[in-house]
Each structure stands twice: as structure tokens, then as C-alpha cells.
Design an enzyme around this catalytic site. Sequence first.
Site, PDB file in Angstrom:
ATOM      1  N   MET A 156      -9.151  -2.999   9.194  1.00 53.30           N
ATOM      2  CA  MET A 156      -8.400  -3.199  10.048  1.00 53.30           C
ATOM      3  C   MET A 156      -7.689  -1.870  10.937  1.00 53.30           C
ATOM      4  SD  MET A 156      -7.455  -6.915   8.926  1.00 53.30           S
ATOM      5  CE  MET A 156      -7.206  -7.087  11.370  1.00 53.30           C
ATOM      6  N   GLU A 157      -7.661  -1.063  10.247  1.00 53.63           N
ATOM      7  CA  GLU A 157      -6.602   0.598  10.601  1.00 53.63           C
ATOM      8  C   GLU A 157      -7.472   1.220  11.620  1.00 53.63           C
ATOM      9  OE1 GLU A 157      -4.598  -3.520   9.485  1.00 53.63           O
ATOM     10  OE2 GLU A 157      -5.615  -1.106   8.373  1.00 53.63           O
ATOM     11  N   ASP A 205     -12.218  -6.309  -2.338  1.00 52.13           N
ATOM     12  CA  ASP A 205     -12.983  -7.148  -2.052  1.00 52.13           C
ATOM     13  C   ASP A 205     -14.520  -6.097  -1.614  1.00 52.13           C
ATOM     14  OD1 ASP A 205     -13.413  -7.854   0.654  1.00 52.13           O
ATOM     15  OD2 ASP A 205     -10.911  -7.465   0.583  1.00 52.13           O
ATOM     16  N   GLU A 265       0.464  -1.681   0.038  1.00 56.26           N
ATOM     17  CA  GLU A 265      -0.388  -0.036   0.393  1.00 56.26           C
ATOM     18  C   GLU A 265       1.074   1.256   0.157  1.00 56.26           C
ATOM     19  OE1 GLU A 265      -4.055  -1.749   2.098  1.00 56.26           O
ATOM     20  OE2 GLU A 265      -2.268  -0.736   3.566  1.00 56.26           O
ATOM     21  N   GLY A 269     -12.622  -4.132   2.452  1.00 58.27           N
ATOM     22  CA  GLY A 269     -13.683  -4.768   1.792  1.00 58.27           C
ATOM     23  C   GLY A 269     -15.161  -3.855   1.333  1.00 58.27           C
TER      24      GLY A 269
END
Length: 232
Positions: free
Chosen positions: A171-172, A195, A11, A76
Site C-alpha cells: 500500500m505504499e 501472506d 517493520e 501480499g
Amino acid sequence: MLAILGAMDEEIELLRADLQDAETLTPPGVTLYRGVLDGVPVLLARSGIGKVNAAMTATHLLNAGATRVIFTGVAGGVHPELRVGDLVVSTDLVQHDVDVTALDYPLGTVPGETAAWQADSELREVALAAAREVEGVGVLEGRVASGDQFIASREGVGRLWTGFGAACAEMEGAAVAQVCAKAGVPFVVIRSVSDTADHDAQVDYRTFMPLVARHAKQVVRGMLARLGAAQG
């Protein structure tokens, strides 16, 4: 100074390759890169996966002089209109895995904290303008839901959509948002949908990661061009 964060090497590596006058900083547990991108002084870092890693890295960035923070990378998709490759610019962020409902706190609320952390309006506007220059993808403003879980089921997606009104899941971001909010530092999170956070999430994620990483780079560079022009 502007700080740019990504959770994984994929990333940030495209941005790091273009960093000029690069200098490496090594506070405990983190590597930061200081340099210039498109004429704008920046700090660049890989946070690692998860909220603890993200919060630690964000704290080091602020200590190194960051005055604005951009978190970029993949997520996601939760919003039913999102497709792989689309871009989400954060309106606000929540921690969907916090559960203190036994003590009568709403799901997702950290006791003593706001229920959601608001992204900076100016950075949001700049991010939206840059995102809309990426050809062939949709752009959506919305809530980013963060948690120490990889959401990979329709049930999980449904919970985030109905319970939080989330546009995407990762997640962050909310951990970075919490740190920045406490320090009074403007931030925005830009996520490229790798996704659709359903039963095919693992397959889609690995297939489309290189594409969405390029999209993330394009958005960040577009933001830098605008922010640099505004400073000049």
C-alpha cells in the site's frame, strides 16, 4: 545519507533498537530518527499506512538529507511461485488502483506520469545479494503493485497478476517511488511476503508478521554492510 522506511512500527522497530547516536526529528506529521547503523549514517522512519502517508514521509526524508531510499516491510504475494516468508526485490512499481481509463489512459497510469517507476539498479543488486543470505526463503525480483487497498481475495490477486504482472501487493511503495523519481533520488523496495494475498490473507498476515519483520531486518543490515564497505 541513506533513508530506511517501513509502513508500520513492526517493520522498523528492530532496526531502531540498533540505531546508534540516535537523534529524533519531528517535521509536521512525521517522526524521523537519525543515527548510525553498521557504521553507515541513516535516517529511519515509519511512514504510516497508505500512499499519502508514504509520500509525505518520503518528502520529509528527502528534505532531511536522504540521498538514497530503501523501503522495507511486508506485502501480499501475487506471483504464483511466492510463499510466505519469501522476499521480493522491486524491479519497478505501479499504482494499481489508479483508474483514468475513461479518459483513455491505461489502467494504473497517473496522467502526466510514467506508467511505472524503476528501482535503482545498484540498490537492487545490493538488495538481491543481501536477500539471498536469508536462509530458507525464496528471493524474486519483480514488480511491486501499490494501492490503497488490502488485497484479500483470489480475484484481486488475479487482477494484479494478469493486469500488471505484479509479484506482490502492498500500500505504499509506488508513492515513495514516485516522490524519489521526481527528486532524482535512487530507491529500492524490498518486501517480505507475509501472506499470499488470497482469502486467508488476514490470518496469515497476523501469524507471520514477526518472522517477516526479522527477514526484513536481516536484508537491510546486509545491505548496510555492503554499502558501508563500498563507501569505505
